[in-house]
Design a protein around this motif. Structure first.
Motif, PDB file in Angstrom:
ATOM      1  N   LEU A 177       0.881  -1.202   0.073  1.00  0.00           N
ATOM      2  CA  LEU A 177      -0.041   0.106  -0.108  1.00  0.00           C
ATOM      3  C   LEU A 177       0.820   1.243   0.076  1.00  0.00           C
ATOM      4  O   LEU A 177       0.434   2.251  -0.780  1.00  0.00           O
ATOM      5  CB  LEU A 177      -1.039  -0.054   1.106  1.00  0.00           C
ATOM      6  CG  LEU A 177      -1.987  -1.091   1.256  1.00  0.00           C
ATOM      7  CD1 LEU A 177      -2.983  -1.195   2.458  1.00  0.00           C
ATOM      8  CD2 LEU A 177      -2.928  -0.592   0.024  1.00  0.00           C
ATOM      9  N   THR A 178       2.030   1.195   0.561  1.00  0.00           N
ATOM     10  CA  THR A 178       2.920   2.206   0.565  1.00  0.00           C
ATOM     11  C   THR A 178       3.648   2.620  -0.609  1.00  0.00           C
ATOM     12  O   THR A 178       3.621   3.930  -1.038  1.00  0.00           O
ATOM     13  CB  THR A 178       4.077   2.172   1.746  1.00  0.00           C
ATOM     14  OG1 THR A 178       3.484   2.059   2.923  1.00  0.00           O
ATOM     15  CG2 THR A 178       4.921   3.361   1.821  1.00  0.00           C
TER      16      THR A 178
ATOM     17  N   GLY B   6       2.039   1.520  -3.578  1.00  0.00           N
ATOM     18  CA  GLY B   6       0.907   2.244  -4.255  1.00  0.00           C
ATOM     19  C   GLY B   6       0.753   3.717  -4.134  1.00  0.00           C
ATOM     20  O   GLY B   6       0.523   4.173  -5.147  1.00  0.00           O
ATOM     21  N   VAL B   7       0.575   4.280  -3.086  1.00  0.00           N
ATOM     22  CA  VAL B   7       0.697   5.726  -2.674  1.00  0.00           C
ATOM     23  C   VAL B   7       1.837   6.314  -3.457  1.00  0.00           C
ATOM     24  O   VAL B   7       1.724   7.474  -4.195  1.00  0.00           O
ATOM     25  CB  VAL B   7       0.647   5.938  -1.157  1.00  0.00           C
ATOM     26  CG1 VAL B   7       0.670   7.350  -0.856  1.00  0.00           C
ATOM     27  CG2 VAL B   7      -0.856   5.273  -0.625  1.00  0.00           C
TER      28      VAL B   7
ATOM     29  N   LEU C  32      -5.682   7.297  -6.540  1.00  0.00           N
ATOM     30  CA  LEU C  32      -5.172   6.767  -5.163  1.00  0.00           C
ATOM     31  C   LEU C  32      -6.193   5.515  -5.100  1.00  0.00           C
ATOM     32  O   LEU C  32      -5.379   4.288  -4.838  1.00  0.00           O
ATOM     33  CB  LEU C  32      -5.181   7.582  -4.180  1.00  0.00           C
ATOM     34  CG  LEU C  32      -4.636   6.707  -2.852  1.00  0.00           C
ATOM     35  CD1 LEU C  32      -3.217   6.412  -3.147  1.00  0.00           C
ATOM     36  CD2 LEU C  32      -4.857   8.008  -1.861  1.00  0.00           C
ATOM     37  N   THR C  33      -7.396   5.533  -5.129  1.00  0.00           N
ATOM     38  CA  THR C  33      -8.184   4.491  -4.985  1.00  0.00           C
ATOM     39  C   THR C  33      -8.212   3.249  -5.887  1.00  0.00           C
ATOM     40  O   THR C  33      -8.109   2.019  -5.502  1.00  0.00           O
ATOM     41  CB  THR C  33      -9.705   4.945  -5.008  1.00  0.00           C
ATOM     42  OG1 THR C  33      -9.838   6.049  -4.022  1.00  0.00           O
ATOM     43  CG2 THR C  33     -10.777   3.720  -4.396  1.00  0.00           C
TER      44      THR C  33
ATOM     45  N   CYS D 141      -4.905   1.322  -4.998  1.00  0.00           N
ATOM     46  CA  CYS D 141      -4.997   0.724  -3.824  1.00  0.00           C
ATOM     47  C   CYS D 141      -5.828  -0.456  -4.055  1.00  0.00           C
ATOM     48  O   CYS D 141      -5.490  -1.632  -3.677  1.00  0.00           O
ATOM     49  CB  CYS D 141      -5.704   1.561  -2.708  1.00  0.00           C
ATOM     50  SG  CYS D 141      -4.311   2.741  -2.024  1.00  0.00           S
TER      51      CYS D 141
END
Length: 69
Positions: free
Chosen positions: A15-16, A18-19, A53-54, A57
């Motif tokens: 997730l990190t 991905g951001v 972002l969504t 994720c």
């Protein structure tokens, strides 16, 4: 317990990343002026960034789900 820690670590790192990739992707789009055509539509910048972002994720979570089960 060790497997749970490993999977949790994978999830947090993914997730990190991905951001980070979302930020880099938006920065590249701004640099290449492709966001001008998107933001000329009646959507806010917040909506544009949140959607990017969504999507990233969700894609990461879908890639991680097979590891969990």
């Amino acid at each position: 317990m060790v497997m749970d820690m490993g999977l949790s670590t994978i999830l947090v790192v993914a997730l990190t990343l991905g951001v980070l990739f979302a930020v880099l992707m938006v920065a590249r789009e701004v640099e290449e002026k492709t966001t001008v055509s998107i933001l000329s539509k009646p959507i806010s910048r917040f909506t544009f960034l949140t959607a990017k972002l969504t999507a990233i994720c969700i894609a990461i979570l879908l890639a991680i789900i097979p590891l969990i089960s």
